[in-house]
Design a protein around this motif. Structure first.
Motif, PDB file in Angstrom:
ATOM      1  N   PHE A 148       0.840  -1.194   0.000  1.00 61.26           N
ATOM      2  CA  PHE A 148       0.000   0.000   0.000  1.00 61.26           C
ATOM      3  C   PHE A 148       0.872   1.239   0.000  1.00 61.26           C
ATOM      4  O   PHE A 148       2.051   1.189   0.335  1.00 61.26           O
ATOM      5  CB  PHE A 148      -0.987   0.028   1.175  1.00 61.26           C
ATOM      6  CG  PHE A 148      -0.367   0.190   2.536  1.00 61.26           C
ATOM      7  CD1 PHE A 148       0.035   1.432   3.014  1.00 61.26           C
ATOM      8  CD2 PHE A 148      -0.208  -0.903   3.360  1.00 61.26           C
ATOM      9  CE1 PHE A 148       0.588   1.573   4.271  1.00 61.26           C
ATOM     10  CE2 PHE A 148       0.338  -0.771   4.627  1.00 61.26           C
ATOM     11  CZ  PHE A 148       0.738   0.474   5.082  1.00 61.26           C
ATOM     12  N   GLU A 149       0.272   2.346  -0.427  1.00 59.53           N
ATOM     13  CA  GLU A 149       0.932   3.645  -0.434  1.00 59.53           C
ATOM     14  C   GLU A 149      -0.067   4.702  -0.010  1.00 59.53           C
ATOM     15  O   GLU A 149      -1.253   4.597  -0.300  1.00 59.53           O
ATOM     16  CB  GLU A 149       1.460   3.982  -1.825  1.00 59.53           C
ATOM     17  CG  GLU A 149       2.571   3.087  -2.291  1.00 59.53           C
ATOM     18  CD  GLU A 149       3.139   3.517  -3.639  1.00 59.53           C
ATOM     19  OE1 GLU A 149       2.781   4.610  -4.136  1.00 59.53           O
ATOM     20  OE2 GLU A 149       3.942   2.761  -4.191  1.00 59.53           O
ATOM     21  N   THR A 150       0.431   5.706   0.667  1.00 57.96           N
ATOM     22  CA  THR A 150      -0.379   6.854   1.043  1.00 57.96           C
ATOM     23  C   THR A 150       0.557   8.048   1.177  1.00 57.96           C
ATOM     24  O   THR A 150       1.777   7.884   1.188  1.00 57.96           O
ATOM     25  CB  THR A 150      -1.165   6.584   2.356  1.00 57.96           C
ATOM     26  OG1 THR A 150      -2.065   7.659   2.598  1.00 57.96           O
ATOM     27  CG2 THR A 150      -0.252   6.388   3.532  1.00 57.96           C
ATOM     28  N   HIS A 151       0.000   9.238   1.237  1.00 57.06           N
ATOM     29  CA  HIS A 151       0.852  10.418   1.430  1.00 57.06           C
ATOM     30  C   HIS A 151       0.142  11.454   2.286  1.00 57.06           C
ATOM     31  O   HIS A 151      -1.073  11.423   2.450  1.00 57.06           O
ATOM     32  CB  HIS A 151       1.290  11.016   0.087  1.00 57.06           C
ATOM     33  CG  HIS A 151       0.227  11.829  -0.577  1.00 57.06           C
ATOM     34  ND1 HIS A 151      -0.776  11.280  -1.324  1.00 57.06           N
ATOM     35  CD2 HIS A 151       0.007  13.168  -0.571  1.00 57.06           C
ATOM     36  CE1 HIS A 151      -1.559  12.235  -1.767  1.00 57.06           C
ATOM     37  NE2 HIS A 151      -1.115  13.392  -1.324  1.00 57.06           N
ATOM     38  N   LEU A 152       0.952  12.356   2.808  1.00 52.31           N
ATOM     39  CA  LEU A 152       0.478  13.408   3.684  1.00 52.31           C
ATOM     40  C   LEU A 152       1.284  14.665   3.400  1.00 52.31           C
ATOM     41  O   LEU A 152       2.512  14.608   3.328  1.00 52.31           O
ATOM     42  CB  LEU A 152       0.684  12.972   5.147  1.00 52.31           C
ATOM     43  CG  LEU A 152       0.351  13.942   6.256  1.00 52.31           C
ATOM     44  CD1 LEU A 152      -1.152  14.194   6.302  1.00 52.31           C
ATOM     45  CD2 LEU A 152       0.817  13.379   7.592  1.00 52.31           C
ATOM     46  N   ASP A 153       0.600  15.794   3.186  1.00 53.40           N
ATOM     47  CA  ASP A 153       1.283  17.074   3.004  1.00 53.40           C
ATOM     48  C   ASP A 153       1.493  17.713   4.367  1.00 53.40           C
ATOM     49  O   ASP A 153       0.544  17.840   5.153  1.00 53.40           O
ATOM     50  CB  ASP A 153       0.457  18.020   2.130  1.00 53.40           C
ATOM     51  CG  ASP A 153       0.376  17.548   0.685  1.00 53.40           C
ATOM     52  OD1 ASP A 153       1.099  16.612   0.312  1.00 53.40           O
ATOM     53  OD2 ASP A 153      -0.414  18.134  -0.070  1.00 53.40           O
TER      54      ASP A 153
ATOM     55  N   THR B 195       6.418  23.211   2.053  1.00 49.26           N
ATOM     56  CA  THR B 195       5.514  22.091   2.281  1.00 49.26           C
ATOM     57  C   THR B 195       6.286  20.821   1.960  1.00 49.26           C
ATOM     58  O   THR B 195       6.862  20.690   0.878  1.00 49.26           O
ATOM     59  CB  THR B 195       4.252  22.172   1.407  1.00 49.26           C
ATOM     60  OG1 THR B 195       3.544  23.369   1.742  1.00 49.26           O
ATOM     61  CG2 THR B 195       3.351  20.964   1.621  1.00 49.26           C
ATOM     62  N   ILE B 196       6.328  19.928   2.936  1.00 44.71           N
ATOM     63  CA  ILE B 196       6.998  18.641   2.752  1.00 44.71           C
ATOM     64  C   ILE B 196       5.932  17.571   2.575  1.00 44.71           C
ATOM     65  O   ILE B 196       4.941  17.541   3.307  1.00 44.71           O
ATOM     66  CB  ILE B 196       7.912  18.325   3.949  1.00 44.71           C
ATOM     67  CG1 ILE B 196       9.046  19.356   4.010  1.00 44.71           C
ATOM     68  CG2 ILE B 196       8.468  16.899   3.861  1.00 44.71           C
ATOM     69  CD1 ILE B 196       9.971  19.220   5.192  1.00 44.71           C
ATOM     70  N   ILE B 197       6.139  16.729   1.580  1.00 45.21           N
ATOM     71  CA  ILE B 197       5.221  15.618   1.329  1.00 45.21           C
ATOM     72  C   ILE B 197       5.846  14.367   1.918  1.00 45.21           C
ATOM     73  O   ILE B 197       7.006  14.045   1.632  1.00 45.21           O
ATOM     74  CB  ILE B 197       4.974  15.413  -0.170  1.00 45.21           C
ATOM     75  CG1 ILE B 197       4.380  16.674  -0.786  1.00 45.21           C
ATOM     76  CG2 ILE B 197       4.051  14.214  -0.398  1.00 45.21           C
ATOM     77  CD1 ILE B 197       4.294  16.619  -2.291  1.00 45.21           C
ATOM     78  N   ARG B 198       5.081  13.667   2.768  1.00 46.58           N
ATOM     79  CA  ARG B 198       5.526  12.389   3.306  1.00 46.58           C
ATOM     80  C   ARG B 198       4.789  11.292   2.549  1.00 46.58           C
ATOM     81  O   ARG B 198       3.568  11.255   2.533  1.00 46.58           O
ATOM     82  CB  ARG B 198       5.217  12.286   4.797  1.00 46.58           C
ATOM     83  CG  ARG B 198       5.836  11.033   5.409  1.00 46.58           C
ATOM     84  CD  ARG B 198       5.440  10.848   6.841  1.00 46.58           C
ATOM     85  NE  ARG B 198       4.124  10.226   6.883  1.00 46.58           N
ATOM     86  CZ  ARG B 198       3.358  10.159   7.963  1.00 46.58           C
ATOM     87  NH1 ARG B 198       3.748  10.693   9.080  1.00 46.58           N
ATOM     88  NH2 ARG B 198       2.204   9.561   7.917  1.00 46.58           N
ATOM     89  N   HIS B 199       5.538  10.422   1.893  1.00 54.43           N
ATOM     90  CA  HIS B 199       4.983   9.263   1.195  1.00 54.43           C
ATOM     91  C   HIS B 199       5.248   8.037   2.053  1.00 54.43           C
ATOM     92  O   HIS B 199       6.404   7.730   2.345  1.00 54.43           O
ATOM     93  CB  HIS B 199       5.642   9.067  -0.177  1.00 54.43           C
ATOM     94  CG  HIS B 199       5.331  10.146  -1.151  1.00 54.43           C
ATOM     95  ND1 HIS B 199       4.206  10.145  -1.924  1.00 54.43           N
ATOM     96  CD2 HIS B 199       6.009  11.271  -1.467  1.00 54.43           C
ATOM     97  CE1 HIS B 199       4.188  11.221  -2.680  1.00 54.43           C
ATOM     98  NE2 HIS B 199       5.284  11.926  -2.420  1.00 54.43           N
ATOM     99  N   ASP B 200       4.196   7.346   2.463  1.00 55.76           N
ATOM    100  CA  ASP B 200       4.321   6.107   3.224  1.00 55.76           C
ATOM    101  C   ASP B 200       4.075   4.956   2.274  1.00 55.76           C
ATOM    102  O   ASP B 200       3.130   5.003   1.473  1.00 55.76           O
ATOM    103  CB  ASP B 200       3.282   6.023   4.346  1.00 55.76           C
ATOM    104  CG  ASP B 200       3.359   7.191   5.318  1.00 55.76           C
ATOM    105  OD1 ASP B 200       4.327   7.966   5.253  1.00 55.76           O
ATOM    106  OD2 ASP B 200       2.443   7.318   6.137  1.00 55.76           O
ATOM    107  N   SER B 201       4.893   3.941   2.346  1.00 55.99           N
ATOM    108  CA  SER B 201       4.664   2.753   1.524  1.00 55.99           C
ATOM    109  C   SER B 201       5.055   1.522   2.320  1.00 55.99           C
ATOM    110  O   SER B 201       5.989   1.555   3.119  1.00 55.99           O
ATOM    111  CB  SER B 201       5.459   2.818   0.211  1.00 55.99           C
ATOM    112  OG  SER B 201       6.848   2.890   0.466  1.00 55.99           O
TER     113      SER B 201
END
Length: 184
Positions: free
Chosen positions: A102-107, A121-127
């Motif tokens: 799975f993948e998701t992200h958060l700004d 603004t930092i984007i965090r991508h979780d995988s």
């Protein structure tokens, strides 16, 4: 709020965001009762240990733990996996042999644009990817957090490697996961 206080608040936010995954909040546990809104068929609750592997962010400067333990509930509906962290269902894929991803992200807004200042603004991508073992009794895989600034950001003041800040952007922390089912 002063620039120094604002920067400190954003540094704390970054540290919290680093070790707080969309996947689970350290120390937070899923509820024991069956959630009537839990999607799919329950695979069980798992006790998971993550050990820090690859790290280009500077885990020490982020206060990211070397070893991290948490619990998560999993369910599935066909080829859809639900990673239930107690706050939300993260949707991913799972095949017949138990391989999942799975993948998701958060700004994460650190500084707003003001006049000529670009803001940050930092984007965090979780995988995550891995495998559920035989009869869904074990879980093994990797969970990564990748951080990068948006293209219209200037985040140079937030990449000093001190005070809860990463060494550089982009960067990534990866945890190797091992877990066992503790409840149906």
């Amino acid at each position: 709020m002063s620039m120094r206080a604002s920067t400190r608040a954003h540094c704390i936010l970054f540290v919290v965001a680093c070790v707080t995954s969309a996947c689970v909040q350290p120390g937070e546990q899923p509820e024991d009762d069956q959630d009537p809104h839990q999607p799919g068929d329950a695979l069980g609750a798992f006790a998971v240990t993550g050990k820090l592997g690859d790290d280009s962010c500077g885990a020490e400067s982020l206060s990211a733990p070397e070893t991290w333990t948490f619990q998560v509930k999993l369910s599935r509906e066909g080829t859809t996996l639900y990673w239930l962290n107690g706050r939300e269902a993260i949707v991913g894929d799972i095949d017949k042999s138990g391989h999942f991803a799975f993948e998701t992200h958060l700004d994460l807004p650190f500084a707003e644009k003001h006049g000529a200042a670009k803001g940050c603004t930092i984007i965090r991508h979780d995988s995550a990817s891995g495998t559920l073992g035989s009869s869904s009794t074990s879980l093994n895989g990797k969970l990564s957090y990748a951080y990068d600034a948006t293209s219209d950001s200037d985040c140079s003041e937030f990449t000093t490697g001190s005070g809860g800040q990463p060494l550089a952007l982009p960067c990534r922390l990866t945890y190797v996961l091992a877990g066992a089912r503790i409840a149906d």
